[in-house]
Design an enzyme around this catalytic site. Structure first.
Site, PDB file in Angstrom:
ATOM      1  N   ARG A  51     -17.620  -7.908   3.176  1.00 37.28           N
ATOM      2  CA  ARG A  51     -17.061  -7.125   2.073  1.00 37.28           C
ATOM      3  C   ARG A  51     -16.780  -5.716   2.586  1.00 37.28           C
ATOM      4  NH1 ARG A  51     -19.833  -4.431  -3.309  1.00 37.28           N
ATOM      5  NH2 ARG A  51     -17.855  -4.001  -4.357  1.00 37.28           N
ATOM      6  N   HIS A  52     -15.713  -5.116   2.080  1.00 35.50           N
ATOM      7  CA  HIS A  52     -15.390  -3.730   2.483  1.00 35.50           C
ATOM      8  C   HIS A  52     -16.587  -2.806   2.237  1.00 35.50           C
ATOM      9  CE1 HIS A  52     -15.202  -2.695  -1.736  1.00 35.50           C
ATOM     10  NE2 HIS A  52     -14.504  -3.799  -1.918  1.00 35.50           N
ATOM     11  N   GLY A  53     -16.562  -1.649   2.898  1.00 37.51           N
ATOM     12  CA  GLY A  53     -17.639  -0.674   2.734  1.00 37.51           C
ATOM     13  C   GLY A  53     -17.514   0.109   1.436  1.00 37.51           C
TER      14      GLY A  53
END
Ligand SMILES: *[C@@H]1O[C@H](CO)[C@@H](O)[C@H](O)[C@H]1NC(C)=O
Ligand SMILES: *[C@@H]1O[C@H](CO)[C@@H](O)[C@H](O)[C@H]1NC(C)=O
Length: 481
Positions: A88-90
């Site tokens: 998942r993106h940061g």
């Protein structure tokens, strides 16, 4: 631009003391490592999908790049030969929609007369600069880039043979088209660059001597491409019945009254959505800036549990067990993972080098939750509903534990020497957020690859997105005959 100027203005109007306090606390964090996490809030465990990765893995607060080897990870005669990671993106900015609601809430506070400013919390809120702006719209923040670089450094240290220099040119990166995911994949690459060239300045991704990340929304945003999901869930107002019912239920009503008293505004001017945004602001200020926002002081732990449940209800009904199509829409992604694993097994069996030893796929919480649900993880005996908040306090389905920012689900394929049978030659472990995730069917920490495939054979063989996502029409129209 206008909106930007406005928030700068607001910031400059705020009393120096407040700004100084905010700056001080963020500097204190940098200059005094090891002093713990002064900005952390007792509410942090309840932030759901807005949870910091460090709150799931607290040892990272001490040293964010110290690799920590789960003792359950296979070692010895089994060597990892392939890693497939879904990431998942940061940490990201709030969306424009959330920022608008926050502005609405701030406006509400400012309309109160000067005589109404008795409460310390309410007074502090009026002074707190609203520094969010429309342009931020869900983009990756600097902390989010750091999340990715540090994750890359830890994974490279944990699997040195897979992330070897030799394999660098064979890395395969796939990403959702969303800015925050594309940026996350680039930051991850930068982290790897740092791993290979410690101390050197970071180059552009285009100069990093590897294939640039490829955008593939059919894989990473499968939910946008599933007609049945879009019609029956995404665009269907009654699909989230339990979310809406909980928003007007007794737990939320109690919370609304409490918050109205604290903020000294009429309860009729508040609603569950506004309260939720206020709660998120506490999480955003912490995750993005590392500061303790006065919005956190509006809530206590009991309130936080109610708001966490509201967030989880939505994830449950929209991305997980609420409707079968939520998880079935991820079949193609699941199969894609096993295609990679199959290929690596085949290549090893022929004593060929594995062509893609590391596959990194960047997506969303909405990518990971359906896949984990498809595999049978975090399923409670009873569904989450608007009416069982109390019964569900010990539920497994807590999105903050499962999909914080930078959440990652990793499949590790091992080749085991000295295997007694051909089946034992290939084994698989899964890691969720860098901790070994026991197999859903056996609770073991490792599975024979054949057994795992056998367990999921229904999904692998008969779940086709084209079929699952096909919308059965009420009427047979002539062009279908
Ligand atoms: C919308 O959701 C409700 C509740 O699950 C369901 O009964 C209904 O069939 C759905 N509507 C559409 C158009 O799929
Ligand atoms: C199905 O057909 C009926 C009668 O021809 C029509 O009234 C209705 O709108 C159609 N429904 C859909 C979903 O096309």
């Amino acid at each position: 631009m206008l909106a930007g100027a406005r928030s700068h203005l607001r910031a400059s109007v705020a009393p120096a003391a407040v700004l100084a306090a905010a700056l001080l606390s963020s500097f204190a964090r940098c200059s005094l490592p090891g002093r713990g996490d002064p900005a952390a809030s007792v509410l942090s465990p309840y932030f759901g999908t807005k949870t910091r990765y460090e709150d799931v893995n607290p040892w990272l607060l001490g040293d964010p790049v110290a690799p920590r080897r789960d003792p359950e990870l296979l070692a010895g005669t089994c060597t990892p030969v392939q890693l497939v990671a879904l990431i998942r993106h940061g940490t990201r900015y709030p969306t424009t929609k959330q920022i608008r609601k926050l502005r609405q809430l701030q406006g509400l506070l400012e309309t109160r007369g000067p005589g109404d400013r008795g409460s310390g919390v309410a007074a502090a809120l009026v002074e707190w600069p609203l520094w969010y702006d429309d342009w931020m719209d869900g983009q990756l923040v600097e902390k989010g880039r750091q999340d990715m670089r540090q994750l890359a450094l830890r994974l490279a240290a944990l699997f040195p043979d897979l992330f070897s220099r030799e394999n660098y040119g064979r890395l395969r990166l796939v990403t959702s088209s969303k800015h925050r995911c594309v940026d996350s994949s680039a930051s991850f690459l930068q982290g790897l660059w740092q791993h290979y060239h410690p101390g050197l300045p970071l180059p552009d991704v285009s100069d990093m001597e590897c294939d640039p990340p490829r955008i593939n929304d059919k894989l990473m945003r499968f939910f946008d491409h599933c007609e049945k999901f879009l019609t029956e869930v995404e665009r269907n107002d009654s699909a989230l019945y339990h979310v809406e019912a909980f928003k007007t239920g007794p737990e939320m009503q109690t919370l609304l009254n409490k918050v109205a008293t604290t903020l000294q505004v009429p309860v009729s001017s508040l609603n569950a959505d506004l309260i939720q945004v206020a709660f998120f602001t506490c999480s955003f200020d912490l995750a993005i800036k590392g500061v303790h926002s006065p919005w956190c002081d509006v809530f206590d732990v009991e309130d936080a549990k109610v708001l966490e449940y509201l967030n989880d209800l939505k994830q449950y009904w929209k991305r997980s067990y609420g409707y079968t199509i939520n998880s079935r829409s991820s079949c193609t992604l699941f199969q894609d993972i096993f295609l990679h694993l199959d290929k690596a097994v085949e290549q090893k069996q022929r004593s060929q080098p594995v062509s893609s030893p590391v596959i990194l796929q960047f997506g969303h919480a909405e990518t990971l939750l359906p896949l984990l649900s498809l595999m049978g993880y975090f399923k409670d005996r009873e569904p989450l509903t608007a009416y069982n908040f109390k019964e569900q306090v010990h539920r497994q389905f807590r999105s903050g534990r499962i999909v914080p920012y930078a959440a990652n689900l990793i499949f590790v394929l091992y080749h085991c020497e000295n295997a007694k049978t051909p089946q034992e030659e290939f084994q698989v472990q899964m890691l969720l957020n860098e901790k070994v995730l026991p197999l859903a069917h056996s609770q073991e920490t490792v599975a024979l690859y054949e057994d795992l495939k056998n367990h999921y054979k229904d999904i692998l063989q008969s779940c086709q997105s084209s079929k699952e996502c096909h919308l059965s029409k009420v009427n047979i129209t002539s062009d279908e005959l």
